[in-house]
Design a protein around this motif. Structure first.
Motif, PDB file in Angstrom:
ATOM      1  N   ALA A  68      -2.108  11.942 -24.236  1.00 12.95           N
ATOM      2  CA  ALA A  68      -1.358  12.905 -23.408  1.00 12.95           C
ATOM      3  C   ALA A  68      -2.337  13.846 -22.707  1.00 12.95           C
ATOM      4  N   ASP A  69      -2.122  14.065 -21.414  1.00 11.85           N
ATOM      5  CA  ASP A  69      -3.012  14.974 -20.675  1.00 11.85           C
ATOM      6  C   ASP A  69      -2.398  16.370 -20.586  1.00 11.85           C
ATOM      7  N   ALA A  70      -3.088  17.266 -19.905  1.00  8.72           N
ATOM      8  CA  ALA A  70      -2.635  18.661 -19.826  1.00  8.72           C
ATOM      9  C   ALA A  70      -1.246  18.753 -19.190  1.00  8.72           C
ATOM     10  N   ASP A  71      -0.982  17.946 -18.158  1.00 10.80           N
ATOM     11  CA  ASP A  71       0.321  18.027 -17.483  1.00 10.80           C
ATOM     12  C   ASP A  71       1.454  17.734 -18.465  1.00 10.80           C
ATOM     13  N   THR A  72       1.290  16.652 -19.219  1.00 15.10           N
ATOM     14  CA  THR A  72       2.342  16.261 -20.177  1.00 15.10           C
ATOM     15  C   THR A  72       2.531  17.337 -21.246  1.00 15.10           C
ATOM     16  N   ILE A  73       1.407  17.816 -21.777  1.00 15.94           N
ATOM     17  CA  ILE A  73       1.502  18.777 -22.891  1.00 15.94           C
ATOM     18  C   ILE A  73       2.111  20.098 -22.414  1.00 15.94           C
ATOM     19  N   VAL A  74       1.664  20.580 -21.267  1.00 13.51           N
ATOM     20  CA  VAL A  74       2.195  21.855 -20.746  1.00 13.51           C
ATOM     21  C   VAL A  74       3.690  21.713 -20.433  1.00 13.51           C
ATOM     22  N   ALA A  75       4.057  20.613 -19.797  1.00 17.92           N
ATOM     23  CA  ALA A  75       5.474  20.437 -19.427  1.00 17.92           C
ATOM     24  C   ALA A  75       6.347  20.302 -20.670  1.00 17.92           C
ATOM     25  N   ARG A  76       5.844  19.586 -21.674  1.00 15.19           N
ATOM     26  CA  ARG A  76       6.625  19.443 -22.919  1.00 15.19           C
ATOM     27  C   ARG A  76       6.825  20.802 -23.578  1.00 15.19           C
ATOM     28  N   ASN A  77       5.746  21.581 -23.647  1.00 16.65           N
ATOM     29  CA  ASN A  77       5.853  22.900 -24.285  1.00 16.65           C
ATOM     30  C   ASN A  77       6.824  23.801 -23.521  1.00 16.65           C
ATOM     31  N   TYR A  78       6.755  23.724 -22.207  1.00 16.44           N
ATOM     32  CA  TYR A  78       7.650  24.549 -21.383  1.00 16.44           C
ATOM     33  C   TYR A  78       9.113  24.163 -21.641  1.00 16.44           C
ATOM     34  N   LEU A  79       9.363  22.863 -21.610  1.00 21.84           N
ATOM     35  CA  LEU A  79      10.740  22.407 -21.834  1.00 21.84           C
ATOM     36  C   LEU A  79      11.226  22.858 -23.219  1.00 21.84           C
ATOM     37  N   ARG A  80      10.355  22.800 -24.210  1.00 20.57           N
ATOM     38  CA  ARG A  80      10.785  23.221 -25.562  1.00 20.57           C
ATOM     39  C   ARG A  80      11.104  24.714 -25.609  1.00 20.57           C
ATOM     40  N   MET A 189      14.871  17.746 -26.910  1.00 21.56           N
ATOM     41  CA  MET A 189      14.007  17.658 -28.092  1.00 21.56           C
ATOM     42  C   MET A 189      13.518  16.224 -28.272  1.00 21.56           C
ATOM     43  N   HIS A 190      14.407  15.272 -28.006  1.00 26.56           N
ATOM     44  CA  HIS A 190      14.018  13.862 -28.102  1.00 26.56           C
ATOM     45  C   HIS A 190      12.912  13.552 -27.081  1.00 26.56           C
ATOM     46  N   ARG A 191      13.138  13.992 -25.850  1.00 22.40           N
ATOM     47  CA  ARG A 191      12.188  13.629 -24.788  1.00 22.40           C
ATOM     48  C   ARG A 191      10.815  14.258 -24.970  1.00 22.40           C
ATOM     49  N   THR A 192      10.756  15.350 -25.760  1.00 21.90           N
ATOM     50  CA  THR A 192       9.462  16.025 -25.932  1.00 21.90           C
ATOM     51  C   THR A 192       8.792  15.658 -27.250  1.00 21.90           C
ATOM     52  N   THR A 193       9.390  14.723 -27.990  1.00 20.17           N
ATOM     53  CA  THR A 193       8.712  14.320 -29.225  1.00 20.17           C
ATOM     54  C   THR A 193       7.636  13.279 -28.889  1.00 20.17           C
ATOM     55  N   MET A 194       6.824  12.929 -29.848  1.00 16.16           N
ATOM     56  CA  MET A 194       5.666  12.076 -29.566  1.00 16.16           C
ATOM     57  C   MET A 194       6.077  10.726 -28.950  1.00 16.16           C
ATOM     58  N   GLY A 195       5.422  10.390 -27.839  1.00 17.90           N
ATOM     59  CA  GLY A 195       5.574   9.055 -27.277  1.00 17.90           C
ATOM     60  C   GLY A 195       6.858   8.808 -26.523  1.00 17.90           C
ATOM     61  N   VAL A 196       7.460   9.828 -25.919  1.00 13.65           N
ATOM     62  CA  VAL A 196       8.698   9.579 -25.164  1.00 13.65           C
ATOM     63  C   VAL A 196       8.479   9.881 -23.677  1.00 13.65           C
ATOM     64  N   ASP A 197       8.801  11.069 -23.205  1.00 15.78           N
ATOM     65  CA  ASP A 197       8.701  11.350 -21.763  1.00 15.78           C
ATOM     66  C   ASP A 197       7.330  11.975 -21.476  1.00 15.78           C
ATOM     67  N   HIS A 198       6.552  11.320 -20.623  1.00 20.38           N
ATOM     68  CA  HIS A 198       5.196  11.807 -20.360  1.00 20.38           C
ATOM     69  C   HIS A 198       4.997  12.260 -18.927  1.00 20.38           C
ATOM     70  N   ASP A 199       6.033  12.115 -18.105  1.00 21.43           N
ATOM     71  CA  ASP A 199       5.913  12.440 -16.682  1.00 21.43           C
ATOM     72  C   ASP A 199       6.276  13.917 -16.494  1.00 21.43           C
TER      73      ASP A 199
END
Ligand code: SF4
Ligand code: MSK
Length: 644
Positions: A68-80, A189-199
């Motif tokens: 996972a790169d910075a874009d994925t991690i930042v977006a996941r954290n924001y969504l959470r 929560m599902h989309r931000t767990t490991m290995g799901v939505d990365h875009d």
């Protein structure tokens, strides 16, 4: 740091000095102890959604273990974060709907339908037949419809239809119209767990979708049902700040967010039997007051004073004069019992989903609400006798405040009983007497001097003829400064705004309620659109939302649903997204093309004023009203042509 650099108002200053003398640690001390807070967390580039991590992104290490790169991690954290805020507001809404349903079934446990007009209006909004039906039958249908809003699996929320049709079409076209509130939270929560939505773009769109489920769903439902059960607020006078605590009364503070218990405590603390008991214990009576958003709720409906905002919860205990602080959910610091131990104060937690070590837990039984409330008041009276008067120092500072500006109340102020409407406001905006409307919302944050940004900003905006709507702790900040009074219009407002406020007798800064009442600001924006002359979508209205001193995930959700609703949002401190240029660009620029609004970071209030004026002027320019025009009345023909 000196206390003068930490807080703005005299009462907080005195209480903070006392805390230091009493060797009591507050959030201001703990903020200092945190020293350099985590840079990775601040930039949103720390990921701990799986146990191959935690992973952090650095210039040299650009991916986590999974890739996972910075874009994925930042977006996941924001969504959470958006999910956290949405869940908090919406669970609050759900509890109220369940109560409405019980009331409708005759099992209300002391609650009743206080505002039948609000019930019938809401029923009509959702196409529920209400004519010739009992209020209980109508309430049951409405409660079931609202419960369905939490559970919808394949249909968009019915509450979205409260928005202008153009806005609804934008949500549909961009595929961000939310389905059921619970489904949105679970899916996110599902989309931000490991290995799901990365875009990152896909994740950000889900953030807007989830936030809309809050603003137009959970929060809106909480607001509608509160008005039905507890009454639609109308202007009421009271006082704000720690000085409202009584030297010789039993002091009970209600703190948190859900109004069910505080509504009953408002009644019980006035019960002659309880007042007699307090007198027998040597007190002169009972003072009930609020902290945080519960304060806003009971101010709006009962005129009960505000003891303080989020960052005054600990300071209220430090006065040594609080017998009981009743806490429920959200924004209640876990430090409270430790501070209370230095005095005689009892911290009483009341909801089974929110327990705090060291607090006395008295589970609130809404089905037997009066018994629960009386038990709390009796304990507070008993505790009065344990008050150590040598430890008491109540700051004297307090200011009068007028709260209770629901949309109905604003309409009434503007047009009177027979012509209640937003017409005079729209006309004033079109004629340039009022430049636009700004909602100042959100919390305090010990990272910055409490209330300073909020109050400088508020003064500057009204001086620039901008009508200010306030909720949450931002409203309390202005209440403490005496800015929520009509008289403030005379002193601080620009000539145009002053003329309007004087004509209708309203303050230039309107207290609209608690965190969930940010949906009242959306309701006001819709009323402006419906009234005509200022475009046919919210994004065309000269309006801005500002969260100057925000701290909560709820503020992230609120900002996100404001932008998705077409209202530009200014933040006093940026979101934790700085680790991704793409996510930052998406929120601060690209979403303009999607929603006609975006986020703007302004570190100081003067920069925020300049940005606000720029946004309002641009909106006025596109509407063709950016010059002082002769007053043009919008007639019925014009209004009928509106597609809203
Ligand atoms: Fe690290 Fe990836 Fe696990 Fe996140 S999901 S903690 S980036 S391995
Ligand atoms: S209480 S969320 S500190 S506004 Fe709603 Fe205040 Fe922010 Fe809590």
């Amino acid at each position: 740091m000196s206390v003068n650099e930490l807080v703005s108002d005299q009462a907080s200053l005195e209480a903070l000095e006392k805390a230091s003398l009493d060797c009591v640690e507050t959030c201001f001390d703990r903020m200092g102890a945190q020293k350099n807070q985590c840079k990775f967390g601040k930039k949103g580039i720390c990921c701990r959604v799986c146990h191959m991590g935690p992973c952090k992104i650095t210039p040299k290490v650009t991916r986590g273990v999974c890739g996972a790169d910075a874009d994925t991690i930042v977006a996941r954290n924001y969504l959470r974060e958006v999910v956290g805020g949405t869940a908090a507001h919406s669970d609050h809404g759900r509890h109220l709907v369940l109560r409405l349903k019980k009331v409708a079934q005759g099992k209300g446990g002391g609650y009743e339908i206080k505002d039948e007009g609000a019930l019938r209006r809401a029923a009509r909004d959702f196409k529920i037949d209400e004519e010739k039906r009992t209020k209980e039958d109508v309430a049951l249908d409405l409660a079931n419809l609202f419960l369905d809003e939490f559970m919808r699996q394949e249909e968009a929320l019915a509450t979205l239809e409260l928005a202008p049709v153009k806005r609804q079409a934008i949500w549909k076209n961009k595929k961000v119209a939310p389905l059921g509130i619970d489904r949105m939270v679970v899916e996110s929560m599902h989309r931000t767990t490991m290995g799901v939505d990365h875009d990152y773009k896909n994740l950000m769109m889900q953030a807007f979708r989830t936030a809309l489920a809050d603003g137009w769903g959970g929060s809106r439902i909480a607001m509608i049902v509160s008005d039905i059960l507890f009454g639609t607020p109308s202007p009421v006078r009271s006082d704000a700040n720690l000085g409202i605590l009584g030297e010789k009364t039993v002091n009970i503070l209600v703190h948190g967010h859900e109004p069910e218990l505080s509504e009953i405590l408002a009644v019980v603390s006035n019960d002659p039997e309880m007042i007699d008991l307090a007198k027998q214990a040597g007190a002169e009576g009972i003072t009930l007051a609020g902290i945080c958003c519960t304060a806003n709720e009971i101010l709006m409906r009962h005129g009960i004073p505000i003891a303080g905002s989020f960052l005054q919860q600990e300071l209220a205990v430090v006065t040594g004069a609080v017998e009981t602080m009743v806490i429920d959910v959200q924004c209640c610091m876990p430090s409270l019992p430790e501070i209370a131990a230095a005095y005689h104060t009892e911290i009483v937690s009341t909801t089974d989903i929110a327990k705090t070590p060291g607090a006395t837990h008295l589970s609130f039984k809404a089905d037997d609400a009066f018994a629960s409330a009386k038990n709390i008041v009796r304990r507070a009276i008993d505790n009065y006798q344990r008050r150590d008067h040598s430890k008491v120092a109540i700051p004297s500072a307090q200011s009068p405040v007028i709260g209770g500006f629901s949309v109905d109340a604003i309409k009434y102020m503007l047009g009177g009983r027979f012509r209640a409407s937003f017409r005079p406001l729209n006309d004033a905006i079109m004629a340039g007497r009022i430049k636009g409307v700004v909602g100042i919302v959100g919390c305090n944050n010990p990272k910055t001097k409490t209330d300073a940004y909020i109050n400088v900003l508020t003064k500057e905006l009204i001086a620039n003829n901008i009508l200010v709507l306030k909720t949450g702790c931002a409203a309390v900040a202005s209440a403490k400064q005496g800015m929520l009074l009509p008289e403030a219009a005379l002193e601080d407002a620009g000539a145009g705004l002053r003329e309007v406020c004087e004509a209708v007798g309203m303050p230039p800064v309107l207290h609209m309620g608690s965190c969930v009442d940010n949906s009242r600001i959306l309701e006001a924006a819709v009323e402006i659109v419906k009234e005509g002359g200022l475009g046919d979508d919210i994004s065309q209205v000269p309006a801005v939302g500002i969260a100057p001193e925000w701290m909560s995930e709820k503020a992230v959700a609120i900002g996100t649903y404001f932008v998705a609703s077409g209202i530009n949002v200014i933040l006093g401190q940026p979101f934790s997204i700085g680790g991704s240029d793409n996510v930052t660009g998406f929120l601060n620029e690209s979403c303009n093309e999607l929603f006609g609004a975006s986020f703007h970071d302004c570190e100081d209030p003067y920069q925020a004023v300049r940005k606000t004026l720029e946004i309002l002027d641009a909106a006025r320019e596109s509407l063709g009203i950016n010059t002082k025009l002769e007053r043009k009345l919008y007639d019925m023909d014009d209004r009928r042509k509106l597609d809203v």
